[in-house]
Design a protein around this motif. Structure first.
Motif, short mmCIF file in Angstrom:
data_model
loop_
_atom_site.label_atom_id
_atom_site.label_comp_id
_atom_site.label_asym_id
_atom_site.label_seq_id
_atom_site.Cartn_x
_atom_site.Cartn_y
_atom_site.Cartn_z
N ASN A 272 -6.58 11.53 -15.27
CA ASN A 272 -5.25 11.90 -14.76
C ASN A 272 -5.07 11.55 -13.29
N PHE A 273 -6.15 11.12 -12.62
CA PHE A 273 -6.07 10.79 -11.20
C PHE A 273 -6.89 9.53 -10.92
N ASN A 274 -6.40 8.74 -9.98
CA ASN A 274 -7.12 7.54 -9.58
C ASN A 274 -7.10 7.42 -8.05
N LYS A 275 -7.89 8.28 -7.41
CA LYS A 275 -8.01 8.28 -5.94
C LYS A 275 -6.64 8.30 -5.25
N PRO A 276 -5.79 9.28 -5.54
CA PRO A 276 -4.43 9.27 -5.00
C PRO A 276 -4.35 9.41 -3.48
N ILE A 277 -5.35 10.04 -2.86
CA ILE A 277 -5.31 10.21 -1.41
C ILE A 277 -5.45 8.87 -0.70
N PHE A 278 -5.99 7.88 -1.38
CA PHE A 278 -6.17 6.56 -0.78
C PHE A 278 -5.03 5.61 -1.18
N MET A 279 -3.84 6.16 -1.32
CA MET A 279 -2.68 5.36 -1.70
C MET A 279 -2.28 4.41 -0.58
N LYS A 280 -1.58 3.34 -0.95
CA LYS A 280 -1.11 2.35 0.02
C LYS A 280 0.38 2.48 0.28
N SER A 281 1.07 3.24 -0.57
CA SER A 281 2.52 3.42 -0.44
C SER A 281 2.93 4.61 -1.28
N PHE A 282 4.20 4.98 -1.21
CA PHE A 282 4.70 6.07 -2.06
C PHE A 282 4.58 5.68 -3.54
N GLY A 283 4.98 4.45 -3.86
CA GLY A 283 4.89 4.00 -5.24
C GLY A 283 3.46 4.00 -5.73
N ASP A 284 2.55 3.56 -4.88
CA ASP A 284 1.13 3.53 -5.25
C ASP A 284 0.61 4.94 -5.48
N PHE A 285 1.07 5.89 -4.68
CA PHE A 285 0.64 7.28 -4.87
C PHE A 285 1.02 7.78 -6.25
N TRP A 286 2.26 7.54 -6.67
CA TRP A 286 2.69 8.06 -7.96
C TRP A 286 2.09 7.32 -9.15
N ARG A 287 1.51 6.15 -8.90
CA ARG A 287 0.75 5.47 -9.96
C ARG A 287 -0.67 6.04 -10.07
N ARG A 288 -1.08 6.77 -9.05
CA ARG A 288 -2.43 7.35 -9.03
C ARG A 288 -2.46 8.85 -9.31
N TRP A 289 -1.33 9.54 -9.14
CA TRP A 289 -1.26 11.00 -9.21
C TRP A 289 -0.68 11.45 -10.55
N HIS A 290 -1.32 12.45 -11.17
CA HIS A 290 -0.83 13.02 -12.44
C HIS A 290 -0.34 11.89 -13.36
N ILE A 291 -1.25 10.97 -13.63
CA ILE A 291 -0.92 9.73 -14.31
C ILE A 291 -0.27 9.98 -15.66
N LEU A 373 -3.71 1.76 8.15
CA LEU A 373 -3.95 3.14 8.57
C LEU A 373 -2.64 3.85 8.94
N VAL A 374 -1.76 3.15 9.64
CA VAL A 374 -0.47 3.73 10.02
C VAL A 374 0.35 4.02 8.78
N THR A 375 0.36 3.07 7.83
CA THR A 375 1.11 3.26 6.58
C THR A 375 0.57 4.45 5.81
N TRP A 376 -0.77 4.52 5.70
CA TRP A 376 -1.37 5.64 4.97
C TRP A 376 -1.00 6.97 5.62
N ALA A 377 -1.11 7.05 6.94
CA ALA A 377 -0.81 8.30 7.65
C ALA A 377 0.64 8.70 7.45
N ALA A 378 1.56 7.73 7.50
CA ALA A 378 2.98 8.04 7.33
C ALA A 378 3.27 8.56 5.93
#
Length: 483
Positions: A272-291, A373-378
């Motif tokens: 159900n998760f694929n390293k969501p904290i290491f996302m590269k964007s908002f879209g990437d986060f939702w592809r990794r979170w609660h899949i 790093l800036v993108t991840w932090a934002a």
């Protein structure tokens, strides 16, 4: 029954032992009996809803297979959808709907709905069935897939009932699909010691994430969210960050225990998760979170909205994220959280070309470490801020939290009066995220199972000792139990 309870520590080994002692052809019956017992442990009467949903979708699926007339097939599809969503609405959203309707009508000076405290109405006594959002979506996907003729309906009622009620993932997912899970109930499971070791290791990792990490972060989170007006500045900022990690570790802990328990029994549940904290964007986060949920919303809501109703992609995305928020709870805070996440996605998509042109203009590579790093932090800070609405009891409290968080007049962070615990929280976050970066939840067992036997048993004993000594001394439900 809670995974993090002594009851489960007795229940699961017994289930696994009897499962492997029984012949293949009746194992499904044992698992179904165990699953119903697991679900009835806290509130026996709720099994009626689970069985009603099971019977409804089993019957509708068979009818849709037998009938070729499109209009009649649609009738049984909508019977399934209406029945399931009707139960979900009544038990989860009825009070929210009536209270919201009363507030709107009162704004226009109309007093139509009675007060909830009226003795004639006992809506406040409606009990939210555990896991209803999960098994409702799981049964609905089965009915819709049968209607689309993507799968054939299963005629073995018992094995279909097991698909709905399979206890490792019944309460909080992952939301499995019929084409993936049901065929596994027909396979002959052989005793596989290696697979059992992997499953137990994953379960142990899940217990560590829940008892040692998530619950420890929850102590700080509960303190600052209980009354944010008592704090200002940095402690509220840390509280929002801690909650981001708490909900991730808590939910991934449940799913890891579920996947591990199924693995011990010889079954494979989706990750159900694929390293969501290491996302590269908002879209990437939702592809990794609660899949499993996001795939469900994509396949059964987003794509139909675009293809069948002609909805624009932007509007469909907003509908999906608002529904995602509402799925999590009957409160306007969840609706606002979902809408904010949808706006982040739209903003990211609409500014993509502009951002690329700006990077080219300033000669910045999209692969540069600094930009990443800036993108991840934002992205991370934006998502953490949105989760303040998720965690707050109402929008007013969330507004107070946000307003006082941006004030930098206080840097006092030791709100729990224990600097050692605070330091331990940061240390555990770093340790877990380091492990997740290299292995993820689904491969943690590789850190243990492929080592020499002496090292392996040393890790086992150390791990047990850490859980016993450092687990938080309070039994907390998993956060997603309430959904």
């Amino acid at each position: 029954m809670l995974f993090n309870s002594f009851d489960f520590l007795f229940f699961f080994p017994l289930v696994a032992l009897v499962f492997y002692l029984l012949p293949h052809f009746i194992r499904w019956a044992w698992l179904l009996l165990a699953s119903y017992f697991f679900y009835m442990w806290l509130e026996p009467s709720l099994i009626i809803l689970l069985m009603a949903s099971t019977c409804l979708d089993y019957f509708c699926a068979l009818k849709m297979e037998q009938i070729n007339q499109l209009k009649r097939r649609k009738f049984y599809l909508w019977l399934s959808i209406g029945g399931n969503l009707g139960m979900l609405f009544f038990f989860k959203y009825f009070i929210f709907f009536t209270e919201s309707s009363r507030a709107i009508l009162a704004f226009f000076g109309i007093d139509w709905l009675p007060e909830m405290s009226n003795e004639t109405y006992s809506f406040n006594k409606i009990l939210l069935p555990i896991g209803i959002s999960f098994y409702t979506f799981q049964t609905l996907s089965y009915s819709i897939d049968v209607y689309r003729r993507e799968i054939k309906p299963i005629r073995h009622f018992g094995k279909y009932a097991l698909y709905v009620a399979f206890f490792p993932q019944l309460v909080a997912g992952p939301i499995e699909r019929a084409h993936r899970l049901i065929p596994q109930f027909y396979k002959k499971i052989k005793l596989d010691i290696r697979s059992i070791k992997i499953g137990i290791t994953m379960m142990a990792w899940g217990f560590f994430l829940k008892l040692v990490v998530a619950d420890r972060l929850g102590v700080y989170v509960d303190e600052v969210f209980y009354d944010p007006s008592r704090h200002r500045g940095l402690p509220l900022f840390i509280g929002s960050l801690f909650f981001s990690f708490q909900i991730y570790f808590d939910f991934s802990a449940y799913c890891t225990i579920a996947v591990g328990a199924a693995r011990v029994l010889g079954y494979d549940l989706m990750q159900n998760f694929n390293k969501p904290i290491f996302m590269k964007s908002f879209g990437d986060f939702w592809r990794r979170w609660h899949i499993s949920l996001m795939l469900w919303l994509r396949d059964y809501l987003y794509i139909p909205l675009i293809r069948k109703f002609g909805t624009t992609k932007a509007m469909a995305a907003m509908i999906v994220f608002v529904c995602n928020g509402l799925w999590h709870g009957a409160n306007w805070t969840f609706v606002v959280w979902g809408a904010i996440c949808g706006l982040f996605m739209l903003l990211e998509a609409s500014t993509k070309n502009l951002r690329h042109r700006l990077l080219q203009y300033f000669g910045i590579s999209r692969k540069s470490l600094g930009l990443r790093l800036v993108t991840w932090a934002a992205v991370f800070l934006s998502l953490s801020t949105s989760l303040i609405f998720f965690r707050s009891p109402d929008i007013g409290t969330a507004a107070i939290y946000l307003r006082r968080m941006v004030s930098l007049s206080s840097t006092y962070v030791n709100v729990t009066q224990d600097y050692l615990e605070l330091a331990l929280c940061f240390f555990l976050i770093i340790v877990v995220q380091t492990i997740h970066y290299f292995k993820g939840n689904d491969k943690v067992y590789e850190l243990v199972t492929f080592r020499p036997v002496q090292v392996r048993w040393g890790i086992y004993l150390t791990f047990i000792l850490v859980i016993v000594l450092f687990s938080v001394n309070r039994q907390n439900n998993f956060i997603y139990f309430q959904f």
